[in-house]
Design a protein around this motif. Sequence first.
Motif, short mmCIF file in Angstrom:
data_model
loop_
_atom_site.label_atom_id
_atom_site.label_comp_id
_atom_site.label_asym_id
_atom_site.label_seq_id
_atom_site.Cartn_x
_atom_site.Cartn_y
_atom_site.Cartn_z
N TYR A 27 7.77 -3.64 8.69
CA TYR A 27 7.56 -3.26 7.30
C TYR A 27 6.08 -3.41 6.99
O TYR A 27 5.39 -4.22 7.61
N PHE A 28 5.60 -2.61 6.06
CA PHE A 28 4.21 -2.79 5.64
C PHE A 28 4.14 -2.84 4.13
O PHE A 28 5.04 -2.36 3.42
N PHE A 29 3.08 -3.47 3.62
CA PHE A 29 2.98 -3.68 2.17
C PHE A 29 1.52 -3.76 1.75
O PHE A 29 0.61 -3.95 2.58
N LEU A 30 1.29 -3.63 0.45
CA LEU A 30 -0.05 -3.70 -0.11
C LEU A 30 -0.55 -5.14 -0.16
O LEU A 30 0.20 -6.05 -0.53
N THR A 31 -1.79 -5.33 0.17
CA THR A 31 -2.47 -6.58 -0.16
C THR A 31 -2.98 -6.46 -1.60
O THR A 31 -2.89 -5.39 -2.22
N GLU A 32 -3.51 -7.54 -2.14
CA GLU A 32 -4.08 -7.44 -3.49
C GLU A 32 -5.25 -6.46 -3.50
O GLU A 32 -5.44 -5.70 -4.47
N LYS A 33 -6.01 -6.43 -2.42
CA LYS A 33 -7.11 -5.46 -2.30
C LYS A 33 -6.56 -4.04 -2.29
O LYS A 33 -7.10 -3.13 -2.94
N GLY A 34 -5.47 -3.84 -1.56
CA GLY A 34 -4.85 -2.52 -1.52
C GLY A 34 -4.30 -2.11 -2.88
O GLY A 34 -4.39 -0.94 -3.26
N GLY A 35 -3.73 -3.09 -3.59
CA GLY A 35 -3.21 -2.80 -4.92
C GLY A 35 -4.31 -2.35 -5.87
O GLY A 35 -4.15 -1.39 -6.64
N LYS A 36 -5.44 -3.04 -5.83
CA LYS A 36 -6.56 -2.68 -6.69
C LYS A 36 -7.11 -1.30 -6.33
O LYS A 36 -7.50 -0.52 -7.21
N GLN A 37 -7.13 -1.00 -5.04
CA GLN A 37 -7.61 0.30 -4.61
C GLN A 37 -6.68 1.40 -5.10
O GLN A 37 -7.12 2.46 -5.55
N TRP A 38 -5.36 1.16 -5.00
CA TRP A 38 -4.39 2.13 -5.52
C TRP A 38 -4.57 2.31 -7.02
O TRP A 38 -4.54 3.44 -7.53
N GLU A 39 -4.79 1.21 -7.76
CA GLU A 39 -4.98 1.31 -9.20
C GLU A 39 -6.19 2.15 -9.56
O GLU A 39 -6.19 2.86 -10.58
N SER A 40 -7.24 2.12 -8.73
CA SER A 40 -8.44 2.88 -9.03
C SER A 40 -8.16 4.38 -9.03
O SER A 40 -8.85 5.15 -9.69
N TRP A 41 -7.15 4.79 -8.24
CA TRP A 41 -6.76 6.20 -8.20
C TRP A 41 -5.69 6.52 -9.22
O TRP A 41 -5.77 7.49 -9.97
N ALA A 42 -4.64 5.70 -9.25
CA ALA A 42 -3.44 6.01 -10.01
C ALA A 42 -3.55 5.73 -11.50
O ALA A 42 -2.77 6.26 -12.29
N LYS A 43 -4.49 4.86 -11.89
CA LYS A 43 -4.68 4.51 -13.31
C LYS A 43 -3.34 4.14 -13.98
O LYS A 43 -2.93 4.74 -14.96
N PRO A 44 -2.64 3.15 -13.43
CA PRO A 44 -1.31 2.82 -13.96
C PRO A 44 -1.36 2.29 -15.40
O PRO A 44 -2.29 1.57 -15.77
N LYS A 45 -0.37 2.66 -16.18
CA LYS A 45 -0.20 2.15 -17.54
C LYS A 45 0.87 1.06 -17.46
O LYS A 45 2.06 1.33 -17.65
N TRP A 46 0.44 -0.16 -17.17
CA TRP A 46 1.40 -1.24 -16.96
C TRP A 46 2.20 -1.54 -18.22
O TRP A 46 3.31 -2.09 -18.13
N ASN A 47 1.67 -1.16 -19.39
CA ASN A 47 2.42 -1.40 -20.63
C ASN A 47 3.64 -0.48 -20.74
O ASN A 47 4.50 -0.68 -21.58
N GLN A 48 3.74 0.53 -19.88
CA GLN A 48 4.91 1.41 -19.86
C GLN A 48 5.88 1.06 -18.72
O GLN A 48 6.95 1.65 -18.61
N PHE A 49 5.50 0.10 -17.91
CA PHE A 49 6.27 -0.15 -16.69
C PHE A 49 7.65 -0.72 -16.99
O PHE A 49 7.83 -1.59 -17.83
N PHE A 50 8.64 -0.20 -16.26
CA PHE A 50 9.98 -0.80 -16.26
C PHE A 50 10.66 -0.37 -14.97
O PHE A 50 10.26 0.59 -14.32
N ARG A 51 11.68 -1.09 -14.61
CA ARG A 51 12.56 -0.61 -13.55
C ARG A 51 13.91 -1.27 -13.66
O ARG A 51 14.04 -2.40 -14.12
#
Length: 262
Positions: A114-138
Amino acid sequence: MMSEFDFWFLELVVQSPVSFLTIIPYDQCIVPDDYQTPSNLTTNQIVDILFRLFQDGYLLAITPADLDSLDTHLINDLLTKAFIPSHEQIKTALDRENFRDYELYKKLCSSDLYFFLTEKGGKQWESWAKPKWNQFFRRCILDWESVSENLWNNSIPPHRSIISCSSQEIGEKIIAIEHLLDYPQSVRYYIENSAIWKKFTPWHPTYWKTLPCGYVVSYQIERVEVNNCIDESQELTEEKIQAREWYQKIVNWYTRIRLSQL
């Protein structure tokens, strides 16, 4: 500079660690799938991309056994068992050539990672995806790392749903319109006063991301079969349209990589 292919692989593991078996290289697939086959990338091309992402610290790997052994799948626990796979390990984990031979298939599964994001990877993804965490749900019926120990010990009765969300307002809205989102065959109705709310401070919307607070709500539903022979009222049709437009806006909480762009 990272390519859109790089971000595709980061996006794949935003919400949870993913098996290499999820990815089917173009030269090994029968029918390409947008989720499993990243454009027309071959096995060797995928191996090279993933190897670089691992080497650059954006991704880490973990064995299925180690993943199952962890108390939670949050990043701090994942890091205790994580490692950087070799070029050969990545290629072996992606190999599908022997899938039809059962003995070789078992061997392949034993080499799965299995593979997963590191915190560095998460920040890099955020730089592209511009997530709106205030809308997040699952909806997280199986996402027990976000559910309190007390709620788990009391068990979840049949026909009960769980939502993990960034705000109580979003959770309440989803519950209120749930019956307007279902497929025609059946409708799920919220049972009044059945909601159990818990606030988490801090809150982990995903395994690698931490926010100041969030909410988990468990609530009971009643599933009702629908008679499709009966025409619904114009008012109900309009309510469904409005509910689904709002829901579609909320679920698009980040900019997604579309394979058609690549």
